[in-house]
Design an enzyme around this catalytic site. Structure first.
Site, PDB file in Angstrom:
ATOM      1  CB  SER A 155      -8.072   3.515   2.798  1.00 33.81           C
ATOM      2  OG  SER A 155      -7.197   2.942   3.740  1.00 33.81           O
TER       3      SER A 155
ATOM      4  CB  SER B 139      -8.239   0.780   5.829  1.00 30.88           C
ATOM      5  OG  SER B 139      -8.964   1.968   5.711  1.00 30.88           O
TER       6      SER B 139
ATOM      7  CE  LYS C 270      -3.929   1.915   2.632  1.00 27.79           C
ATOM      8  NZ  LYS C 270      -4.752   1.747   3.854  1.00 27.79           N
TER       9      LYS C 270
END
Lengths: 493, 96
Positions: free
Chosen positions: A153, A177, A78
């Site tokens: 996210s 997330s 990420k």
């Protein structure tokens, strides 16, 4: 089956048997990226050249007989985890050109374990969102339905794993997330206990809630990644000194005799009937496998979202004060004086959702409102934690749906912040209480969208989550189901 | 009843070193009111005698030995600066 479609443990078996090479595995993943990335947009940055060198080093190590836990495994990160020499944008204009001079601890650990780092995945700006629509670099699409969001996210990481654009990925989880996008993309995602995995080099959103964790194709891979990334880090003040067990040792324990708590508050209004039915069916499978279902209550559940809406922005507005256009990040060129430069840089550098949370956070911490909002929220947070402490005297793990709905359409909730926040209503409690959670796929809606089953456990009981998750995966045969669905229904080929 | 006025949003934005355009201010004021109204729900929780929980970590201070370790070279520290000169970060004029 193509190499890119396999799991870490399957690929490691092939490497050990000399049936393939790290270079071939990477080449397969790169071909897959070339074929589908235009449709999915899971990545912000690809690091193919560096990955080729890492794959060559992995093959050299294998020839020397040196296999580490992740040797030759193409893994995505990420884009909120700092990578030395590779841009780390947090999906924000304000960090669009930021190149960290150091690696996050988890990145160091992946490198030391022989991983091949393929790229940095898309995310909601500064991890603030549930749909990966707020990224400065554009939205990621759900590989199961390209008109829908992948969740967020960590939507880029979840989509990349689901679409076989990497073998596994790391994400971060502040209110769901990792778990919510994993559920919406039909992959496994784990948020470890607060303090279990180092946050050093994870760009801070809400420091009392953030945790790094794995997104993988099955529970065994999650255990493998947890073995690599968990553990104490002297560079991180909240890093726990608790001993790390071998998470793989929990894989084949089954659920016979395991007490699974079912909190009635997590099955109430707002949960899509298809999701409820799927999770209830999953509970039936676990019971048939020998688990004992225990009805429990977490009475302060209804307050979780309101507490989060105060605590997360309060911490975020402090953490994001550092973006001032001076030491790194975007600086607006037209600032008249220092104050004006700050304002221009921050106003042009941050997107709407980040600004919204900065204003909320600043407001709830301001004098006159601090007691009513932040302090009251912190008291209720203690009650939420107490609910879990009491529940875990009666059960070993708790089972719930992961997300109240399957993936929604792109644009559907973007102008209604509260409705967007409701996407995380079943995952936030674990972050507030600091406990670990895992999501495993538990079937598909009639429309062909994946759904997730969440397990929660007491602090540092990730082993129980691996145990329950792996047992469910075996009992429900989700692996073969997802593989077949991918071939037949995923609109990428 | 409005929980937060347009003027308050503008003031808080200033405290946070942000500026909003007129239409942004309208939209944010309306959205923040919805969110603050939702937070009112917390008042119905009985928190008498409950100590606030601000952190999930159980340990106290994390001490380490006071020894120097390598740190970033000045060039590396300045590499991401939007504007630098020599070993310094440059900013717009602060004092008239």
């Amino acid at each position: 089956m193509e190499l890119h479609a396999l799991t870490i443990h399957e690929l490691q078996d092939k490497l050990r048997a000399g049936e393939t090479t790290a270079a071939d595995i990477l080449a397969s993943v790169c071909r897959r990226i070339d074929a589908v990335e235009d449709k999915v947009h899971a990545y912000i940055t690809l690091t193919r050249e560096a990955a080729e060198l890492q794959a060559a080093a992995a093959d050299a190590a294998i020839r020397r007989g040196e296999m580490e836990a992740l040797t030759g495994m193409p893994i995505a990160l990420k884009d909120i985890l700092c990578t030395r020499g590779v841009p780390t944008t947090c999906g924000s204009r304000i960090l669009a050109d930021f190149v960290p001079p150091y690696d996050a601890t988890v990145v160091e650990k992946l490198r030391a374990a022989g991983a091949v780092l393929v790229g940095k995945t898309n995310l909601d700006e500064f991890a603030m969102g549930s749909s990966t629509e707020t990224s400065y670099f554009g939205a990621t699409r759900n590989p199961w339905d390209l008109d829908r969001i992948p969740g967020g996210s960590s939507g880029g990481s979840a989509a990349a794993v689901a679409a076989d654009e990497c073998v596994a990925a790391l994400g971060s989880d502040t209110g769901g997330s990792i778990r919510q996008p994993a559920a919406l993309c039909g992959v496994v995602g784990m948020k470890p206990t607060y303090g279990r995995v180092s946050r050093f080099g994870l760009v801070a959103f809400a420091s009392s809630l953030d945790q790094v964790g794995p997104l993988t194709k099955d529970v065994e891979d999650a255990a493998i990644l947890m073995n690599v990334i968990a553990g104490h880090d002297p560079r991180e003040a909240t890093s726990a000194t608790v001993e790390v067990p071998d998470y793989r040792s929990f894989l084949n324990r089954g659920v016979a005799g395991l007490r699974i708590g079912v909190p009635r508050e997590y099955f109430l209004a707002g949960i899509d009937p298809e999701v409820r039915v799927a999770v209830e069916a999953a509970l039936g499978v676990l019971e048939a496998g020998g688990a004992r279902l225990v009805e429990i209550s977490l009475p302060h559940t209804e307050y979780c979202l309101a507490v989060y809406c105060i605590v997360a922005p309060a911490e975020a507005c402090s953490n994001l004060a550092r973006y001032d256009g001076v030491r790194y990040g975007f600086r607006a060129p037209e600032g008249r004086d220092l104050l004006d430069m700050y304002k221009q840089s921050r106003s042009a550098g941050f997107g709407a959702e980040v600004k919204r949370r900065i204003v909320i956070g600043t407001y709830v911490l301001s004098s006159g409102y601090y007691e009513a909002y932040y302090k009251q929220a912190s008291r209720v947070r203690a009650l939420i934690r107490r609910d879990f402490d009491q529940a875990f005297t009666r059960c070993d793990v708790i089972a719930t749906p992961t997300s109240p709905t399957a993936a929604f359409r792109i644009g559907e909730r973007i102008d209604d912040p509260l409705k967007m926040y409701l996407s995380d209503i079943l995952t936030i409690s674990a972050n507030l209480a600091g406990i670990p959670g895992i999501t495993v796929p538990c079937g598909f809606t009639a429309g062909g969208l994946p759904m997730g089953l969440q397990f929660l456990a007491g602090a540092f009981q990730e082993g129980l989550l691996i145990q329950a998750g792996a047992a469910y995966e075996t009992l429900a045969a989700t692996g073969p189901l997802i593989a077949r669905r991918k071939r037949e229904r995923m609109p990428l080929d | 009843m409005a929980r937060i006025t347009r003027e308050e949003v503008a003031h808080v934005a200033h405290l946070a070193r942000l500026t909003f355009r007129e239409e942004e201010l309208d939209k944010f004021t309306s959205q923040l009111n919805d969110i603050l109204l939702y937070m009112d729900k917390l008042n119905s929780a009985d928190t008498a005698g409950v100590a606030p929980m601000t952190h999930a970590a159980v340990r106290g201070n994390a001490f380490r030995e006071d020894v120097t370790t390598p740190s970033l070279a000045p060039g590396e520290s300045l590499a991401n600066a939007p504007d630098s000169r020599g070993e310094f970060f440059r900013v717009p004029k602060v004092i008239e």
